[in-house]
Design a protein around this motif. Sequence first.
Motif, short mmCIF file in Angstrom:
data_model
loop_
_atom_site.label_atom_id
_atom_site.label_comp_id
_atom_site.label_asym_id
_atom_site.label_seq_id
_atom_site.Cartn_x
_atom_site.Cartn_y
_atom_site.Cartn_z
N PRO A 53 -26.56 -9.89 -33.14
CA PRO A 53 -25.40 -9.48 -33.59
C PRO A 53 -26.51 -8.17 -34.13
CG PRO A 53 -26.56 -11.54 -34.96
CD PRO A 53 -27.52 -11.09 -34.00
N ASP A 54 -27.70 -7.88 -33.98
CA ASP A 54 -27.91 -6.45 -35.29
C ASP A 54 -27.91 -5.10 -34.15
OD1 ASP A 54 -29.69 -8.57 -36.72
OD2 ASP A 54 -31.50 -9.09 -34.92
N TYR A 55 -27.83 -3.95 -35.27
CA TYR A 55 -27.41 -2.81 -34.93
C TYR A 55 -28.25 -2.09 -36.10
CZ TYR A 55 -24.55 1.32 -35.47
OH TYR A 55 -24.29 2.64 -35.69
N PHE A 56 -28.68 -0.80 -34.75
CA PHE A 56 -29.83 0.15 -35.33
C PHE A 56 -29.32 1.15 -35.45
CE2 PHE A 56 -30.18 -0.50 -30.76
CZ PHE A 56 -31.11 1.12 -30.57
N LEU A 57 -29.70 2.22 -36.12
CA LEU A 57 -29.35 3.75 -35.97
C LEU A 57 -30.53 4.52 -36.48
CD1 LEU A 57 -27.17 6.11 -35.90
CD2 LEU A 57 -26.83 5.47 -38.19
N VAL A 58 -30.94 5.46 -35.29
CA VAL A 58 -32.15 6.13 -36.22
C VAL A 58 -31.87 7.88 -35.59
CG1 VAL A 58 -33.19 5.86 -33.58
CG2 VAL A 58 -33.98 6.66 -35.14
N SER A 59 -32.34 8.94 -36.21
CA SER A 59 -31.87 10.06 -36.25
C SER A 59 -32.76 10.18 -35.27
CB SER A 59 -32.11 11.05 -37.60
OG SER A 59 -33.36 11.05 -38.08
N TRP A 60 -32.69 11.67 -34.24
CA TRP A 60 -33.37 12.64 -33.51
C TRP A 60 -34.84 12.79 -34.36
CZ3 TRP A 60 -32.66 10.59 -29.27
CH2 TRP A 60 -30.57 10.62 -28.92
N GLU A 61 -34.99 13.22 -35.41
CA GLU A 61 -35.72 13.48 -36.45
C GLU A 61 -36.68 12.56 -36.20
OE1 GLU A 61 -32.99 14.32 -37.05
OE2 GLU A 61 -33.12 16.86 -36.49
N ASP A 62 -35.94 11.15 -37.11
CA ASP A 62 -37.20 10.24 -36.89
C ASP A 62 -37.63 9.71 -35.80
OD1 ASP A 62 -36.26 9.94 -39.76
OD2 ASP A 62 -35.07 8.97 -39.79
N LEU A 63 -37.29 9.41 -34.41
CA LEU A 63 -37.46 9.06 -33.38
C LEU A 63 -38.47 9.92 -33.01
CD1 LEU A 63 -37.25 6.96 -31.16
CD2 LEU A 63 -35.51 8.86 -30.15
N LEU A 64 -38.62 10.87 -33.34
CA LEU A 64 -39.57 12.30 -32.75
C LEU A 64 -40.95 11.90 -33.68
CD1 LEU A 64 -40.35 14.86 -31.04
CD2 LEU A 64 -39.02 16.00 -32.98
N ALA A 65 -40.35 11.39 -34.76
CA ALA A 65 -41.61 11.53 -35.70
C ALA A 65 -41.96 10.61 -35.59
CB ALA A 65 -41.39 11.10 -36.85
N MET A 66 -41.87 9.26 -34.56
CA MET A 66 -42.93 7.45 -34.30
C MET A 66 -43.42 8.61 -33.09
SD MET A 66 -39.38 5.50 -33.97
CE MET A 66 -38.15 5.09 -35.59
N PRO A 67 -44.73 7.23 -33.10
CA PRO A 67 -45.07 7.46 -31.54
C PRO A 67 -44.68 7.31 -30.40
CG PRO A 67 -46.61 6.14 -32.86
CD PRO A 67 -44.96 6.21 -33.80
N GLN A 68 -44.90 8.55 -29.51
CA GLN A 68 -43.71 8.72 -28.25
C GLN A 68 -44.36 7.28 -27.06
OE1 GLN A 68 -40.92 10.87 -28.75
NE2 GLN A 68 -41.53 10.46 -30.07
N TRP A 69 -43.26 7.39 -26.49
CA TRP A 69 -43.69 5.82 -25.16
C TRP A 69 -43.50 6.98 -23.70
CZ3 TRP A 69 -44.16 0.19 -25.79
CH2 TRP A 69 -44.89 -0.32 -26.91
N ASP A 70 -43.46 6.46 -23.01
CA ASP A 70 -43.53 7.00 -21.99
C ASP A 70 -42.39 7.12 -22.05
OD1 ASP A 70 -46.33 7.88 -21.05
OD2 ASP A 70 -46.35 5.95 -19.58
N PHE A 71 -41.15 6.55 -21.88
CA PHE A 71 -40.12 6.43 -22.07
C PHE A 71 -38.68 6.56 -22.71
CE2 PHE A 71 -40.92 2.35 -23.69
CZ PHE A 71 -39.70 2.37 -24.54
N TYR A 72 -39.23 7.48 -24.02
CA TYR A 72 -39.05 8.64 -24.72
C TYR A 72 -37.96 9.05 -24.89
CZ TYR A 72 -40.16 4.68 -28.86
OH TYR A 72 -40.55 3.61 -30.08
N PRO A 73 -36.83 10.34 -25.39
CA PRO A 73 -36.94 11.07 -25.20
C PRO A 73 -37.04 12.35 -24.53
CG PRO A 73 -35.04 10.67 -26.40
CD PRO A 73 -36.39 8.99 -26.16
N PHE A 74 -38.26 12.91 -26.14
CA PHE A 74 -38.73 13.81 -25.71
C PHE A 74 -39.94 13.59 -25.04
CE2 PHE A 74 -36.07 12.88 -29.82
CZ PHE A 74 -35.66 13.97 -29.48
N THR A 75 -40.17 13.14 -24.16
CA THR A 75 -41.38 13.37 -23.55
C THR A 75 -41.33 13.75 -22.55
OG1 THR A 75 -41.19 11.21 -22.34
CG2 THR A 75 -42.71 10.45 -24.30
N SER A 76 -43.00 13.96 -21.52
CA SER A 76 -42.53 15.06 -20.63
C SER A 76 -42.10 14.16 -18.85
CB SER A 76 -43.64 15.77 -20.17
OG SER A 76 -45.15 14.51 -19.48
N LYS A 77 -42.47 12.79 -19.11
CA LYS A 77 -41.89 11.78 -18.21
C LYS A 77 -40.25 11.69 -18.00
CE LYS A 77 -46.40 10.19 -18.51
NZ LYS A 77 -47.68 9.12 -17.69
N ALA A 78 -39.74 11.59 -19.69
CA ALA A 78 -38.16 11.60 -19.58
C ALA A 78 -37.11 11.44 -18.95
CB ALA A 78 -37.77 11.42 -21.42
#
Length: 78
Positions: A53-78
Amino acid sequence: MVGKCVMHNLKVVERLIRFHNGRKVVLHKEDVHEDAFATNASGRLGMDGHRDPDYFLVSWEDLLAMPQWDFYPFTSKA
């Protein structure tokens, strides 16, 4: 309190229902099983989702500030 993104999504659904009212459109509820996971992305706001039942919301700016995994939208592999 319902967030702006949720209110926007509800307004879109309302417009669709009003537009298609009386046009033989069948709306059905998907079966959502326990541990279901779903996401939604906005072009300018960010992304949100839920895992029952959990819900999350993250802005693009906050997501970009996080360590980037291969599947994140701001990596060259996405």
